[in-house]
Each structure stands twice: as structure tokens, then as C-alpha cells.
Write an enzyme that holds these catalytic residues in place. Sequence first.
Site, PDB file in Angstrom:
ATOM      1  N   SER A  75      -9.939   2.194   2.716  1.00 15.63           N
ATOM      2  CA  SER A  75      -9.004   2.900   1.859  1.00 15.63           C
ATOM      3  C   SER A  75      -7.996   1.987   1.158  1.00 15.63           C
ATOM      4  O   SER A  75      -7.354   2.432   0.202  1.00 15.63           O
ATOM      5  CB  SER A  75      -8.228   3.917   2.698  1.00 15.63           C
ATOM      6  N   LYS A 124       0.855  -1.199   0.000  1.00 13.26           N
ATOM      7  CA  LYS A 124       0.000   0.000   0.000  1.00 13.26           C
ATOM      8  C   LYS A 124       0.885   1.241   0.000  1.00 13.26           C
ATOM      9  O   LYS A 124       1.905   1.271   0.695  1.00 13.26           O
ATOM     10  CB  LYS A 124      -0.911  -0.026   1.236  1.00 13.26           C
ATOM     11  N   SER A 129     -10.381  -0.225   6.876  1.00 16.80           N
ATOM     12  CA  SER A 129      -9.766  -0.143   5.544  1.00 16.80           C
ATOM     13  C   SER A 129      -9.075  -1.397   5.042  1.00 16.80           C
ATOM     14  O   SER A 129      -8.669  -1.431   3.889  1.00 16.80           O
ATOM     15  CB  SER A 129      -8.761   0.999   5.507  1.00 16.80           C
TER      16      SER A 129
HETATM   17  N1  GLN Z   1     -13.460   4.541   5.959  1.00 11.28           N
HETATM   18  C1  GLN Z   1     -12.924   4.981   7.211  1.00 11.28           C
HETATM   19  C2  GLN Z   1     -12.494   6.413   7.107  1.00 11.28           C
HETATM   20  O1  GLN Z   1     -12.690   6.987   6.085  1.00 11.28           O
HETATM   21  C3  GLN Z   1     -11.790   4.101   7.633  1.00 11.28           C
HETATM   22  C4  GLN Z   1     -10.562   4.357   6.861  1.00 11.28           C
HETATM   23  C5  GLN Z   1      -9.412   3.526   7.294  1.00 11.28           C
HETATM   24  O2  GLN Z   1      -9.589   2.503   7.953  1.00 11.28           O
HETATM   25  N2  GLN Z   1      -8.218   3.987   6.951  1.00 11.28           N
HETATM   26  O3  GLN Z   1     -11.963   6.985   8.022  1.00 11.28           O
END
Ligand code: GLN
Length: 484
Positions: free
Chosen positions: A151, A76, A175
Site C-alpha cells: 500500500s 505516507k 506494504s
Molecule cells: N497487501 C497486503 C494487504 O492488502 C498488505 C498491506 C500492507 O502491508 N499494509 O493487506
Amino acid sequence: MHNKTIAELSAGLKSGEFSSVELTQSYLDRINSLDKQINSFITVTPDLALEQAKQADEQRAAGNVGILNGIPLAQKDIFCTKDVKTSCGSKMLDPFISPYNATTINKFNDTGAVMLGKTNMDEFAMGSSNETSWYGPVKNPWQQESVPGGSSGGSAAAVAARLAPAATGTDTGGSIRQPASFCGITGLKPTYGRVSRYGMIAFASSLDQAGPMTRTAEDAALMLNVMAGLDPRDSTSVDEPVPDYTASLNDSMAGLKIGLPKEYFSEGLDDAVAKVIESAVKEYEKMGAVIKEISLPTSNLAVPTYYIIAPSECSSNLSRMDGVRYGYRCDDPEDLNDLYIRSRGEGFGAEVKRRILVGTYALSEGFYDAYYVKAQKTRRLITNDFNQAFADVDVIMGPAAPSTAFKIGELTDDPITMYLSDIYTIAVNLAGLPGMSVPAGFVNDMPVGLQLIGKHFAESKLLNIAHQFQQATDWHTQAPAAFK
Ligand code: GLN
């Protein structure tokens, strides 16, 4: 070759069926010809990959090597990679070439794994759909009008499309698990502190945790074996022994106590998704597990609590991106203030700005007690709920997400509904627990993930539970038609 798991590829390398150079080249070729369809990579590193593969082959010829030696992986783009662009999905860091490696990257290098490239992601990991990336949205390999989740959507899509056998992700509120669910792969968010955060660009430091995104639980165990452990460079990493996560994969499910929180099966959950989860749970009953309904009464507080804590921490973490110390700087600033304002104004996207504004507000004098302190208190209540539940059960099961993947653009104007797509994952981060998403079926040809939540440091147990499901079912072996 591309349908093989890490375990199978490693056996192929060992027996000399193919070399790491051949294997790596075959994945680079797939990325080259197929990734245009889904945009899962921000950066591909063919020269580095082939160099690492060559070294891995030499190490193997010279003697004993680890299981991940010569295995190509996607990382990532939140992990700092020396001399390779580390953008975190943002224009702000588009010019940033990291001078050092994240600990996770070093660990993979030390074991002889190969890096194919850096995967696309929501900007600074803020999002649930990969649409906030400055490099454009990632498409779901199962249906390209749909999002892959976020994400870590680039990692999930790359693994589902067989452009990499496995990838890393990070999970602050879901995410790893939500994109794993949307793309039909296996994702594990470890206990907070299990994996080093050093060199992993911070979003919300008290929640962020890195983990593996793979096709099987066995592969996730192999990845976690490398990733887990104390890191003197990360004071939040925990000094807890690292077991061999593959050792208990075959333990029996007989007598396993599964808790189903009634709040996870109520309003908001798609009916067809609920049916998939119910039949997955039945599979465990057949294996001898015992099902118990439980309650997590503070479940409805998780999303509002998270959306105070995560933005507060991000507003502080992202203050270092100021046009002076890191990344993007605006053209021709008039003075210092203009430089700050325009560099941040032009460098950050809309969702990141929204979070910085909310977080700065919640932390400001006069509002701090009403918002931030209050959120910390509800966080404690949420953790207590889980602790209480785990007095009676070994694992909690439920959906990873309320629906299958939604369409690109469908929720971009509706941040609240977007935030609710993490309703079943966020509490797990607030409590610091490990969680997994495991492919459990399909609704209208789109994958559904079963979520497993364990006690602190119960990764071995979760992997065992997931592996047993994968011995009894073949959902995890299905590939999207365009990427078979
Ligand atoms: N979707 C969640 C957010 O936007 C979690 C994102 C994540 O786990 N990095 O904060």
C-alpha cells in the site's frame, strides 16, 4: 541535486553548497511539474515545507544539527500530521485534519527534517497496487501502465521518481517491501515494536510497522536512527536500545550464513525474477558468504492466516469511523442507524468493506474458534519455522514479490491473485521479524527486489548486508527514464 542520497544531501547542506530552502524548493518544483504523471502525493505542503526549511537553515547556522536537518521527506498519508489533512487514502477521512502529530512525525520534526507532503496509498493500507486509493491509482515511474505496488505505493513512486530523497512507509503484510521491489528502491520493515505506532492510523495492530523507503541502505539506516525507539504512548513499542544503524554498514560478509527457503523458489515464482535473485545471491557468495538451503514448511499457511488476522483486527479498528467521531458523514440522515449505515457505506471503498465483512464474520460467535483462534495457532507455527531456521543461518534471502509490477487494472477483479502478490512478505509480519527489499536487477526494464529477512531486532545486520550489496552493484542507482 535530485539524484543525491540523503547522506550526500546532508553533506551538501553541511558544506554550504546549498541551503535547505533551496533544496526544498527544488523538490517542490519537481513535484509540481512531474507528479501529475504518477499521482504519488495526496497533499503537498509547500508553505509548511519552506517554513521548516527556513528553520532548519537557522538551526544549522546556530550550531550542531543532526544529519537529517534540512532534508526534505515525504510522509505516507497514514501518519497523523497536525493541521494537515490525514486521509489514509480514504473518502472516509478526506475531511480529517489531525489535531496532533504521530510520534514518527514529531521525531522527524525534532531533528529538523522537512515535510514535502503526504503520499498516496491504498485505502487504509489495504492493497498491493495502490488502486484502492480514493484519490486514484499511483503509476509506476518505470512504466506508467503498471502499478507501483502497495500500500505504500505513493512513497515508493515518489522516491523512485526523485520527487523526494526518501519517504516513510508502513508494512502490515508487505506494504514497504513489495512497492520498494516494484519501484526499484530500498525499503525496510523493522521488527514489530521497533518504531512507534502512535498516530499511525491502525489497520491490523499486531502487524503494522513503519519504516523507511529510500534509495540506499545507508539512507535507510539514517532514517531508522531517527524513527526507532521506545514510545511511552505506544505500549507495543519495545524498550530495546537503539544502536547507531550506520555503525556496522561496512562489516564484512565473509562467513555470513544465508538461508534460501526452498518454498520461496518453487511454483508461483516468475522464472526471470528467480534468475535475478539467484545472481544476487551469487554476488554474496563472491563476498565470502555461505549459502544453505533451508525449509519454511508452513509458508503456504501465511496468506490464509493473514487474511483472517488482518481483516479481524481491521474490522475492530475501523469501527471508530462511524460518521460521528471521525471524518465523513452522509447528507441528511433519517435517524442514527441511517447515519451509521450510509456514512460507512459511502465513506469506505470496496476492498475495505470486503475486509470488514470477512473480519466481522471471523470474530463472530460460533466462528471465532474455527477461524480467529485457528489463525493465531498457525501464526505460532509460522514463527516457530523462522526461529528454527535462524538457529542455522544469519539471514534468509528470497524474492520480495513473485513477479515484477503488474499492469493497472490487471488484478482488480481477482482479489485472490492480488493477495498472493504478498506471498513472500506476509509471513515476516506474522512472525514480527524485520525484512528489507533491495534493488537487485531488472526484468523487461522493470525492477526486481531481493528480500532479506533477519532475526528480531537484527536491523543493523540487514542494513549491513544490504549496504554491502550496494557497494558491489549499481541497481539502486538506476533512475526511471522519465524522471532522471
Ligand atoms: N497487501 C497486503 C494487504 O492488502 C498488505 C498491506 C500492507 O502491508 N499494509 O493487506
